[in-house]
Design a protein around this motif. Structure first.
Motif: not given
Length: 269
Positions: A182-184, A196-211, A213-217
């Motif tokens: 999201q930042i890049t 999708l076929e190349l994705i082995g893992h998904v990670q999440v965090a708030a943007v921009p705070s990295r707190a 994932p219940d806040e941000g953009e």
């Protein structure tokens, strides 16, 4: 059915590594993932996992000389030997504790060395993937944004897809960290659909705070619906920096459960 994971490199950090595993289990998670747990003897780590009945998803390769500014070695020309040693350490330790994947960190490179860096990374990943295949493990590569890690070689999702094509190994996948992408680049849903076929893992965090994932953009409930719609079957890792005590910030799990047809919980890195 989504499986959520928590990154024990960021969560429960007031505790020792083995006690974080127990805390994750007490919080209702069923798996863990760590960054660099190598200081804990593998038998001790495996015992903690067994006691808590948790699955270890994966870990990172050692960064190199952190004091000198290293943040990975995979794309650094002239340091191929060090990288392969790092891969061997990660795979050996990962095998001993029952991990299923290793994130091979690319490192930061100078702007005028990008061509050689890509050639180096591709060659290194071929060797790493072949070694990982012997252990039935997956190699992950992760685009990381330049705001947090200036000069990091791998920083775009399309770049990662191109490198995987050049590597030509089926056990090399993308760690799609929504925070970094999201930042890049943004446009998360289209990029999830496209790759999708190349994705082995998904990670999440708030943007921009990295707190949490219940806040941000980022509209994470819509991201969850998209992942369910397109048939993503992997883990969703909570790689965020808690605003306070980890336990006090886990309300997002309950909120997200309303956005999808069902979910299970796990803890990741």
């Amino acid at each position: 059915m989504h499986r959520f994971s928590a990154n024990l490199g960021f969560l429960f950090t007031e505790l020792s590594e083995t006690k974080r595993i127990a805390a994750a289990a007490a919080a209702g998670f069923t798996g863990v993932e760590m960054h660099w747990p190598y200081q804990v003897p593998a038998p001790e780590m495996r015992s903690a996992l067994s006691r808590s009945e948790l699955t270890m998803l994966g870990l990172n390769t050692p960064v190199g000389n952190a004091a000198a500014g290293d943040f990975g070695l995979g794309a650094l020309p002239g340091r191929e030997g060090e990288f392969q040693q790092a891969v061997e350490q990660a795979l050996s330790y990962g095998t001993a504790i029952g991990a299923s994947s290793v994130h091979c960190m690319a490192g930061a490179v100078a702007p005028d060395d990008l061509v050689r860096a890509e050639q180096t990374f591709v060659a290194n990943l071929k060797a790493a993937a072949d070694r990982a295949a012997q252990a039935s493990m997956t190699i992950l590569i992760e685009p990381i944004n330049h705001r947090d890690k200036p000069g990091y070689f791998l920083h775009r999702i399309e770049q990662a897809a191109s490198i995987i094509e050049k590597v030509g190994r089926s056990n090399v996948k993308i760690m799609f960290d929504c925070y970094h992408i999201q930042i890049t680049q943004g446009d998360l849903i289209r990029r999830l659909e496209t790759h999708l076929e190349l994705i082995g893992h998904v990670q999440v965090a708030a943007v921009p705070s990295r707190a949490e994932p219940d806040e941000g953009e980022v509209n994470y409930p819509e991201i969850l619906r998209t992942l369910e719609r397109i048939g993503y079957g992997g883990w969703i890792g909570a790689e965020y920096k808690p605003r306070g005590r980890t336990e006090d910030g886990l309300g997002w799990l309950r909120a997200w459960s309303k956005a999808v047809s069902g979910f299970s919980t796990a803890a990741s890195a």
